[in-house]
Enzyme design. Structure first.
Site, PDB file in Angstrom:
ATOM      1  N   GLN A 148      22.302  94.263  59.894  1.00 29.55           N
ATOM      2  CA  GLN A 148      22.567  94.368  61.325  1.00 29.55           C
ATOM      3  C   GLN A 148      23.937  94.995  61.575  1.00 29.55           C
ATOM      4  OE1 GLN A 148      23.474  90.627  63.262  1.00 29.55           O
ATOM      5  NE2 GLN A 148      22.441  91.241  65.132  1.00 29.55           N
ATOM      6  N   GLY A 149      23.982  96.084  62.305  1.00 24.41           N
ATOM      7  CA  GLY A 149      25.239  96.747  62.627  1.00 24.41           C
ATOM      8  C   GLY A 149      25.625  96.528  64.078  1.00 24.41           C
TER       9      GLY A 149
ATOM     10  N   SER B 238      26.286  91.395  57.107  1.00 25.93           N
ATOM     11  CA  SER B 238      25.729  90.565  56.031  1.00 25.93           C
ATOM     12  C   SER B 238      24.719  91.340  55.202  1.00 25.93           C
ATOM     13  CB  SER B 238      25.064  89.320  56.623  1.00 25.93           C
ATOM     14  OG  SER B 238      25.998  88.520  57.309  1.00 25.93           O
TER      15      SER B 238
ATOM     16  N   GLU C 109      17.594  85.500  67.351  1.00 30.00           N
ATOM     17  CA  GLU C 109      18.489  85.111  66.266  1.00 30.00           C
ATOM     18  C   GLU C 109      18.930  83.663  66.410  1.00 30.00           C
ATOM     19  OE1 GLU C 109      22.784  86.466  64.294  1.00 30.00           O
ATOM     20  OE2 GLU C 109      22.232  87.145  66.289  1.00 30.00           O
TER      21      GLU C 109
END
Length: 407
Positions: A138-139, A173, A256
């Site tokens: 995830q950016g 991550s 999330e």
């Protein structure tokens, strides 16, 4: 062999489930007992992160049952489970010592793609998520744009037949393992800083992407910086409408913040803490026992709250506040529990690494690896109040909902 306490056939959670969910729970428990190799179970149960090969092997096994993406509907390739089935599944995953299923594909970008993506994007990306073959990262966060995500500076310039990406992401991550990344980048300026942000997907082997490790306080490498220098994003890398990335990000973050309560893992850790307390002579320490009882009561309350929220009708007010409530409370419980375990370990918490494990005395049959793993879990757990939206952000969301009904 792992010494993890195994829930009995009629433990307390069964009182909150109907007969069908109890049968489903037994099915999941039996599957996981056979699906997770003993050596993997022992490592994970002792607090160590599963390796990529262990995760890949487990995902392939889950894929044989169609259980990689428990939240997906059948038309998208998922099992079509109810919210409560997903809760039971996640509970058993955590209690079984199974590797954590990476959420970036299944819980984050996958739902964005099948909700807002094109038919071509769905055909290209969803199968790899469901098979467990594609790892995603995830950016979102950037230096200076973490909790204030709308302040991001990474830009994607429209070049006609492609976008040209320049910028930096941080705290990414598992980027060192990832095959693909989903990210936010500014494509336009708007009246508000939330405007003009777009959502992209991109292969990690695209020229111009550089990954640099961040070694966290637990001395492990799970976080990274990712740099983009004149990276070409194909035109079909844009997901949905240009400039709508902020809306898609809010949709994603709602996913999330569910399924991260980690109730099953906390139950296992409480059982171990009780054994550790007996071995360390803490059974008569009133302050210790009071704190342990408080954490256990808070955990039970959160478990019941999660079931209540998942049972609510669609569109209920709790659908907006529920994820923030669970995220906030779960972070506090996990950190308090991890701190208690380290405190109960006493001097043994000061020695880390396999070379020290053989010197530890046998405490109530607890495996030596538990001591080292517990300290690492405590150190990494300091981030629980940051990732997925900081505790302060969750309180802001709840306050806004309480004061004027908007998030």
């Amino acid at each position: 062999m792992t010494d993890s306490p195994k829930p009995g056939p009629a433990d307390h959670i069964d009182l909150l489930l109907d007969d069908d969910l109890r049968a489903f729970r037994r099915e999941v428990r039996a599957f996981l007992a056979a699906a997770v190799p003993p050596e993997t179970r022992e490592r994970v149960d002792n607090g160590y992160a599963a390796t990529k090969p262990e995760i890949v092997a487990f995902l392939k096994t889950l894929a044989t049952r169609g259980w990689v993406a428990p939240g997906w509907r059948r038309e998208h390739g998922g099992p079509g489970w109810t919210q409560l089935q997903r809760f039971v599944f996640n509970l058993e995953l955590a209690r079984s010592g199974a590797p954590t299923v990476p959420p970036f594909g299944t819980s984050m970008v996958g739902p964005v793609l099948y909700t807002f993506g094109s038919a071509e994007q769905k055909a290209r990306y969803l199968p790899g998520i469901l098979s467990g073959e594609d790892f995603w990262c995830q950016g979102f966060s950037e230096p200076g744009a973490g909790s204030d995500l709308a302040s991001l500076r990474t830009r994607a310039e429209d070049k006609g037949d492609h976008y040209l990406l320049n910028g930096q992401k941080i705290w990414t991550s598992k980027a060192q393992y990832a095959d693909r990344i989903f990210l936010l980048a500014r494509t336009d300026e708007g009246a508000r800083k939330q405007h003009g942000i777009s959502f992209f997907v991109l292969d990690m082997d695209t020229p111009g992407i550089e990954v640099k490790p961040i070694i966290s306080i637990d001395m492990n490498h799970s976080l990274n910086e990712v740099f983009f220098t004149d990276v070409r994003i194909p035109w079909d890398g844009l997901v949905g409408e240009r400039g709508k990335g902020w809306d898609y990000a809010k949709f994603l973050l709602g996913n999330e913040r569910t399924g991260i309560t980690n109730v099953g893992r906390c139950r296992n850790q409480i059982a171990r803490l009780k054994r550790l307390a007996r071995a360390r002579g803490l059974g008569s320490d009133g302050a210790f026992l009071t704190e342990l009882a408080r954490i256990e009561a808070d955990l039970t309350a959160m478990e019941i709250t999660e079931i209540r929220l998942l049972s609510a009708r669609p569109g209920a007010p709790s659908a907006l506040t529920g994820p923030s409530i669970l995220k906030l409370q779960s972070a506090q419980i996990q950190q308090n529990l991890q701190a208690m375990i380290v405190s109960a370990l006493g001097p043994m918490a000061a020695a880390r690494g396999t070379e020290f494990l053989s010197s530890f005395e046998n405490l109530d049959g607890l495996p030596p690896g538990f001591f080292d793993g517990a300290v690492g879990e405590y150190l990494f757990g300091r981030a629980a109040s940051i990732y997925g939206g900081t505790n302060q952000i969750q309180r802001d969301i709840l306050a806004k909902m309480a004061l004027d009904g908007r998030a």
